[in-house]
Design a protein around this motif. Structure first.
Motif, mmCIF file in Angstrom:
data_model
loop_
_atom_site.group_PDB
_atom_site.id
_atom_site.type_symbol
_atom_site.label_atom_id
_atom_site.label_comp_id
_atom_site.label_asym_id
_atom_site.label_seq_id
_atom_site.Cartn_x
_atom_site.Cartn_y
_atom_site.Cartn_z
ATOM 1 N N THR A 179 0.830 -1.208 0.000
ATOM 2 C CA THR A 179 0.000 0.000 0.000
ATOM 3 C C THR A 179 0.863 1.256 0.000
ATOM 4 N N LEU A 180 1.916 1.256 0.820
ATOM 5 C CA LEU A 180 2.818 2.409 0.898
ATOM 6 C C LEU A 180 3.579 2.611 -0.404
ATOM 7 N N ILE A 184 4.355 5.546 -4.505
ATOM 8 C CA ILE A 184 5.773 5.868 -4.736
ATOM 9 C C ILE A 184 6.195 5.357 -6.111
ATOM 10 N N LYS A 185 5.785 4.142 -6.452
ATOM 11 C CA LYS A 185 6.112 3.570 -7.766
ATOM 12 C C LYS A 185 5.548 4.417 -8.891
ATOM 13 N N LEU A 186 4.393 5.049 -8.638
ATOM 14 C CA LEU A 186 3.741 5.877 -9.658
ATOM 15 C C LEU A 186 4.280 7.310 -9.671
ATOM 16 N N GLY A 187 5.216 7.595 -8.748
ATOM 17 C CA GLY A 187 5.810 8.921 -8.686
ATOM 18 C C GLY A 187 5.041 9.913 -7.839
ATOM 19 N N LEU A 237 10.750 5.798 6.711
ATOM 20 C CA LEU A 237 10.289 4.620 5.976
ATOM 21 C C LEU A 237 9.946 4.984 4.533
ATOM 22 N N THR A 238 9.227 6.085 4.359
ATOM 23 C CA THR A 238 8.833 6.520 3.015
ATOM 24 C C THR A 238 10.064 6.821 2.162
ATOM 25 N N LYS A 239 11.039 7.526 2.729
ATOM 26 C CA LYS A 239 12.273 7.855 2.002
ATOM 27 C C LYS A 239 13.074 6.599 1.651
ATOM 28 N N GLU A 244 14.912 2.643 -2.498
ATOM 29 C CA GLU A 244 15.034 1.285 -3.036
ATOM 30 C C GLU A 244 14.346 1.157 -4.395
ATOM 31 N N LEU A 245 13.277 1.926 -4.585
ATOM 32 C CA LEU A 245 12.534 1.880 -5.852
ATOM 33 C C LEU A 245 13.078 2.870 -6.879
#
Length: 306
Positions: A179-180, A184-187, A237-239, A244-245
């Motif tokens: 979910t998190l 992020i993957k979509l920018g 965590l978000t950073k 990593e992505l």
């Protein structure tokens, strides 16, 4: 020594992996489920918690019961009816098992190892939370308190009771990390609220290992924080996930009031702060495979790339 383990919630994300791990170690595994299952090597016994029905044969030869059953807290808004379902799916289910054990005093069950949640402590800011810290007062804290109380009823039956207060489980195949990571993957990733709220996290491999430890270590009793030794904030965590992505974080923080408007009371899931200690479980002899967030995320995303 081989054991016979009966799982409630055995087909869930954690239950399925724990089942495989138990079978791989030579243990015998049975499930309690509302629907028949064809899981190889597992006997499924039917129960209906709402109707108070349970197949009495489910406890035959069982040494340990692992209680993972519970409605998903993130499935829909928290109406009064939904809150009742979330609590009773955890409390009435184990009560039904205990009722059967009382009716069959010749049973062989010696222990109950149960899930609980790190939300037990409520929103505690920067306080370092140990297993003796006071419970919170919000809905999730109340749910965990009632859950643990229901599990503790097994003490009157002479059972060894272990309760794991689980943090945010980092898993490549589902749950909170998926979910998190999705925005992020979509920018479009962003820190939630102030970003200063502590996230007590744990790699799913350590979750499974800790359940195995609780099942096999017959000296273990009481409650333990099921969290890695190094908690991080929501911002950290978000950073780390974005790094990593290989994705940028350019959006401003999502304000707390916006999350409260969107999610209602359920916003406490992402806005509450729990800086939980793993010292007690480590002192008992448990060794983490992924004690730091960097190691955990590298393993998870290397797994996804392969």
């Amino acid at each position: 020594m081989s054991k016979h383990i009966l799982l409630t919630g055995g087909t869930g994300l954690i239950g399925g992996k724990l089942t495989e791990a138990l079978l791989n170690k030579g243990h015998r595994v049975s499930h309690l489920s509302r629907t028949p299952s064809t899981h190889h090597g597992v006997t499924t016994f039917l129960w209906d918690v709402d109707k108070g029905q349970i197949d009495e044969a489910c406890i035959n030869g069982v040494d340990t019961i692992v209680h993972l059953a519970g409605a998903n807290i993130a499935d829909g808004r928290w109406t009064d009816a939904r809150k009742k379902e979330i609590i009773e799916s955890r409390t009435k289910s184990i009560a039904l098992v205990y009722k059967l054990l009382k009716a069959k005093p010749q049973h062989t069950v010696k222990a109950v190892v149960s899930a609980s949640g790190i939300s037990y402590y409520g929103d505690k800011g920067d306080e370092l939370l140990t297993e003796t810290s006071a419970p919170g007062t919000d809905f999730l804290a109340s749910c965990c308190l009632q859950w643990e109380h229901a599990v503790n009823m097994g003490e009157s039956l002479g059972l060894r009771i272990v309760k794991f207060r689980t943090g945010v489980v980092l898993d490549a195949n589902g749950g909170a990390l998926t979910t998190l990571a999705k925005p992020i993957k979509l920018g479009f990733g962003a820190t939630l609220g102030t970003g200063k709220q502590w996230m007590a996290w744990i790699h799913e491999t350590d979750v499974i290992d800790m359940y195995l430890y609780g099942i096999e270590n017959e000296q273990l009793t009481g409650e333990y924080n099921m969290v890695a030794p190094n908690p991080v904030t929501n911002k950290q965590l978000t950073k780390a996930v974005a790094k990593e992505l290989h994705k940028p974080l350019w959006l401003p923080k999502v304000p707390s009031f916006a999350l409260q408007l969107l999610l209602g009371e359920m916003s406490t899931v992402v806005l509450s702060s729990q800086k939980a200690s793993a010292q007690k479980i480590e002192a008992s002899g448990f060794k983490f495979k992924y004690p730091t967030l960097m190691w955990a995320l590298k393993e998870i995303y290397a797994q996804n790339d392969s």
